[in-house]
Design an enzyme around this catalytic site. Structure first.
Site, mmCIF file in Angstrom:
data_model
loop_
_atom_site.group_PDB
_atom_site.id
_atom_site.type_symbol
_atom_site.label_atom_id
_atom_site.label_comp_id
_atom_site.label_asym_id
_atom_site.label_seq_id
_atom_site.Cartn_x
_atom_site.Cartn_y
_atom_site.Cartn_z
ATOM 1 N N CYS A 403 0.806 -1.156 -0.144
ATOM 2 C CA CYS A 403 0.112 0.063 0.054
ATOM 3 C C CYS A 403 0.966 1.272 -0.167
ATOM 4 C CB CYS A 403 -0.934 -0.025 1.112
ATOM 5 S SG CYS A 403 -1.774 -1.494 1.282
ATOM 6 N N TYR A 433 21.308 -7.592 -1.345
ATOM 7 C CA TYR A 433 20.521 -6.488 -0.372
ATOM 8 C C TYR A 433 19.167 -6.630 -0.956
ATOM 9 C CZ TYR A 433 25.360 -5.049 0.166
ATOM 10 O OH TYR A 433 26.606 -4.892 0.620
HETATM 11 C C1 LIG Z 1 28.605 -2.772 2.416
HETATM 12 C C2 LIG Z 1 30.288 -2.966 2.734
HETATM 13 C C3 LIG Z 1 30.953 -3.883 2.076
HETATM 14 C C4 LIG Z 1 30.340 -4.638 0.798
HETATM 15 O O1 LIG Z 1 29.940 -3.864 -0.278
HETATM 16 P P1 LIG Z 1 29.428 -4.205 -1.822
HETATM 17 O O2 LIG Z 1 29.115 -3.219 -2.300
HETATM 18 O O3 LIG Z 1 28.522 -5.358 -1.359
HETATM 19 O O4 LIG Z 1 30.906 -5.076 -2.272
HETATM 20 C C5 LIG Z 1 32.212 -4.221 2.236
HETATM 21 N N1 LIG Z 1 32.648 -3.434 3.426
HETATM 22 C C6 LIG Z 1 32.077 -2.634 4.064
HETATM 23 C C7 LIG Z 1 32.723 -1.699 5.342
HETATM 24 C C8 LIG Z 1 30.796 -2.241 3.904
HETATM 25 O O5 LIG Z 1 29.977 -1.386 4.541
#
Ligand SMILES: *Cc1c(COP(=O)(O)O)cnc(C)c1O
Length: 477
Positions: A403, A433
């Site tokens: 919604c 994600y």
């Molecule tokens: C989110 C994150 C990752 C992974 O990022 P990707 O874009 O999924 O490769 C690695 N290290 C840190 C500290 C993050 O916050």
């Protein structure tokens, strides 16, 4: 309206048909670089993953369902685990960033393929431990780790705790002293997270002096040096290295180049000011993947030598020894391996201002299983998955059942004009994600995750039931 986007700010407004993607000539075609390695069409035109038609998966497991091409995922993990072999005498570690998607099967696969695991909460740490991953294979992130989480990490012997603030240093010093008193452990291994003032986005990077975000110690203000000084001075802590994560969905090495330049500059400052040689430099994650044909990621085998060379050259220039390197890819390991299969319900044509028509195709999931479109204006590739149709393509918007008018899965997609209730749609590259950010908005149970290999499907995470959902409601107990 400008919105946050992992690939930089972008106008989130409606695209008119003229600026929408060009209609494909063959609506059933699968772009090899967008879909999982073992995606194909069977004789009936149904999309298959590792030999199993999604029609069968939908019947068995219901929809929406996340389908992992297990060998695709494992081979990406393997490629990252070996991409740096022999490139640096000081060595390179690769940790899978579990926040992209973590389940016991994933934790076991990536560690079996040779990767370490980056966790950033007590929940991720506990899941990994229960899946059998030892603390020595893990690195612990987070900008607000609690005392309990730090105690858990120290108790489990996590190989690196990435400290993010002075408050956390206070907490960790306390926990490390407690542990030392109780168990006479070795000093707690620490990385200091530094904010370099570099933000990398897709095909650009922004190098700024401002560091207006919540992560890490600021380089510019001198906090980073002060943090290293404190770690070095604390007998219960051991400085392992310096960490910096510069962004997500990065496609070019230039962002890493600026980051490496500043990071190595910081190592030089630590050496000259404190007389300490920093042994490890962790450059985080962020390598991009292909969501649509507009995305052109580099293969890790191509980019790995470039990343190592960038750091080696910076170190040579400053007369520093080459540190051990570390990277933390999340999206690049799991993202491309997984698709989401939805069933179509309502199909509603709407006329557009200025002429033309858009068909709203509603599916049985939405922002509860894919928040990225609403959150970052993310783009996705979608295909009709139960059949191939020769009906002329029409401009569609794939929307969810929630919604909320922002409940969009794919903003602009060309689908065959005869798409109708009961059809299946598959959205590519939903491994990172999506399930990990899923919610129960509108009290919708979260979808199952199924892995397919060699013609066999196995449940990785079962679909939630209403009983799962209501179990926490005190009035229904
Ligand atoms: C989110 C994150 C990752 C992974 O990022 P990707 O874009 O999924 O490769 C690695 N290290 C840190 C500290 C993050 O916050």
């Amino acid at each position: 309206m400008t919105r946050a986007h992992p690939a930089g700010p972008r106008h989130g407004d409606l695209l008119l048909p003229t600026s929408a993607p060009t209609p494909p000539t063959d609506a059933g075609e699968l772009d090899r670089l967008t879909w999982p390695t073992h995606a194909a069409r069977d004789a009936a035109g149904a999309l298959t993953i590792a030999g199993v038609p999604v029609t069968q998966l939908a019947d068995t497991f219901g929809t929406p369902v996340f389908v992992i091409d297990a060998e695709d995922l494992r081979s990406r993990a393997r490629a990252y685990a070996h991409a740096f072999d022999g490139l640096s005498p000081a060595g390179v570690d690769v940790y899978y960033a579990g926040k992209a998607f973590l389940a016991s099967a994933i934790a076991r696969w990536v560690t079996a393929e040779g990767l370490g695991l980056d966790v950033c909460s007590g929940g991720e740490l506990s899941l990994a431990r229960r899946a059998g991953v030892p603390g020595e294979r893990m690195l612990f992130h987070g900008n607000n780790k609690s005392l309990a989480e730090l105690r858990q990490a120290v108790h489990e012997g996590v190989s690196r705790i990435v400290v993010d603030s002075f408050d956390e240093l206070d907490r960790l010093a306390l926990v490390a002293a407690e542990a030392d008193a109780a168990e006479a452990t070795v000093p707690v291994p620490v990385l200091v997270r530094v904010t370099l003032g570099v933000e990398a986005h897709t095909h650009e990077f922004i190098a700024t002096a401002h560091e207006d975000q919540k992560f890490g110690f600021s380089l510019a203000s001198g906090s980073a040096l002060a943090a290293v000084r404190r770690v070095v001075a604390d007998p219960h802590l051991r400085l392992v290295g310096v960490h910096s994560h510069i962004g997500s969905q990065i496609f070019v090495a230039s962002g890493f180049e600026v980051a490496a330049h500043r990071a190595v500059g910081f190592l030089a400052e630590v050496a000259s000011q404190l007389g300490v040689t920093v042994g490890e430099l962790n450059l985080g994650g962020g390598l991009g993947i292909r969501y649509t044909e507009a995305d052109t990621p580099l293969d890790i085998s191509e980019i790995a030598p470039v990343l190592v060379r960038i750091v080696a050259e910076e170190c040579a220039r400053r007369d520093l020894p080459m540190p051990r390197l570390a990277f933390e890819p999340g999206r690049a390991i799991v993202g491309p391996s997984t698709i989401t299969v939805y069933r179509v319900g309502t199909v509603k044509p709407r006329s557009l201002e200025g002429g033309g028509r858009r068909v709203y195709v509603s599916v049985d999931g939405g922002m509860s299983d894919n928040i990225r479109t609403a959150l970052y204006d993310a783009d996705y590739t979608v295909t009709l998955a139960n059949r191939v149709s020769l009906a002329p393509p029409v401009l569609c918007r794939v929307v969810g059942k929630h919604c909320e008018s922002g409940d969009i899965v794919v903003r602009d997609a060309w689908l065959p004009g005869d798409v109708t209730g009961g059809d299946l749609l598959a959205v590519a590259a939903t491994g990172a994600y999506n399930r990990s950010m899923a919610s129960n908005y509108n009290l919708v149970p979260r979808p199952a995750v199924v892995a397919v290999a060699d013609g066999e499907a196995a449940v990785v995470v079962r679909r939630e039931t209403l009983d799962d959902l209501f179990a926490t409601d005190a009035g229904l107990a």
